[in-house]
Design a protein around this motif. Structure first.
Motif, PDB file in Angstrom:
ATOM      1  N   UNK A  80      28.664 106.736  -9.461  1.00 38.21           N
ATOM      2  CA  UNK A  80      27.669 106.268 -11.333  1.00 38.21           C
ATOM      3  C   UNK A  80      27.563 105.525 -11.007  1.00 38.21           C
ATOM      4  N   UNK A  81      28.356 104.194  -9.830  1.00 35.15           N
ATOM      5  CA  UNK A  81      28.320 102.360 -10.259  1.00 35.15           C
ATOM      6  C   UNK A  81      29.964 102.209 -10.657  1.00 35.15           C
ATOM      7  N   UNK A  82      29.969 100.570 -10.821  1.00 31.03           N
ATOM      8  CA  UNK A  82      30.812 100.431 -11.457  1.00 31.03           C
ATOM      9  C   UNK A  82      30.712  98.887 -12.014  1.00 31.03           C
ATOM     10  N   UNK A  83      30.977  97.953 -12.524  1.00 29.41           N
ATOM     11  CA  UNK A  83      31.106  96.963 -13.651  1.00 29.41           C
ATOM     12  C   UNK A  83      31.410  96.345 -13.076  1.00 29.41           C
ATOM     13  N   UNK A  84      30.191  95.149 -12.633  1.00 27.60           N
ATOM     14  CA  UNK A  84      30.250  94.255 -11.045  1.00 27.60           C
ATOM     15  C   UNK A  84      30.849  92.444 -11.885  1.00 27.60           C
ATOM     16  N   UNK A  85      31.627  91.940 -11.431  1.00 26.02           N
ATOM     17  CA  UNK A  85      32.562  90.936 -12.285  1.00 26.02           C
ATOM     18  C   UNK A  85      31.176  89.306 -12.133  1.00 26.02           C
ATOM     19  N   UNK A  86      30.544  90.004 -10.855  1.00 24.77           N
ATOM     20  CA  UNK A  86      29.023  88.518 -11.063  1.00 24.77           C
ATOM     21  C   UNK A  86      28.054  89.501 -12.115  1.00 24.77           C
TER      22      UNK A  86
END
Length: 194
Positions: A176-182
């Motif tokens: 389901x995706x992810x919270x990307x720090x970039x």
């Protein structure tokens, strides 16, 4: 005296997993006849062991005094893509692992020792003369060079079968995706699914 699970040589020595990507448990498994030994370990340990085995074989191939017959790649007849043997009964969780080359026998020796809290050293203890505790068990596997290359080939396949890495931050991407720090916290999705 530790219990030594010795396989010289094993009929089968592989790495495999149990569970879905993101929640996999990795195992080293050695079999000889009906005797099976399974040792749990971390994904990073699998990566490190396979890199070191491959590097050691490459180094031996390049050595000027090398007379050993070391294959550059895994022989096709030794490639093993079968699942882990059942039932999987964890003997211990891997801690320290050692790797050696026996030149007379032209074999790689892998020894896996159990993880113990006593073996963990804090930065303040680095200069202390500490006694390493005697392990309760040891997994000792002796492989031909071809068998070792086949082990490396399978280990790389198993490790890469997990969740894909985010092309921006390198962290694993869940389905389901992810919270990307970039991306300053914006949710990144797999561009293939858009």
């Amino acid at each position: 005296m530790p219990l030594i699970h010795a396989f010289d040589p094993p009929e089968r020595f592989v790495v495999g997993t149990v569970g879905p990507p993101g929640a996999r448990t990795f195992f080293l498994q050695a079999r000889d006849g009906t005797r099976i030994t399974s040792v749990a370990l971390e994904k990073q340990q699998v990566e490190a062991l396979s890199e070191r085995v491959d590097g050691l074989l490459d180094e031996i191939m390049r050595a000027a005094d090398n007379t050993a017959m070391i294959p550059a790649v895994a022989p096709l007849d030794l490639i093993d893509n079968h699942p882990l043997e059942q039932p999987i009964e964890e003997e211990f969780r891997a801690g320290t692992m050692t790797l050696a080359w026996e030149p007379a026998a032209e074999r790689i020796v892998i020894e896996v020792f159990p993880f113990t809290e006593a073996a963990v050293v804090s930065p303040e203890q680095l200069d202390d003369d500490l006694e390493e505790p005697e392990p309760d068990e040891i997994l000792r596997v002796v492989l031909t060079a071809g068998g070792a290359r086949a082990f490396v080939d399978r280990a790389r396949t198993v490790v890469s079968a997990g969740r894909p890495d985010c092309p921006f931050c390198g962290n694993p991407v869940d389905p389901d995706g992810h919270l990307c720090v970039r991306a300053n916290g914006f949710r990144r999705r797999d561009p293939q699914q858009s």
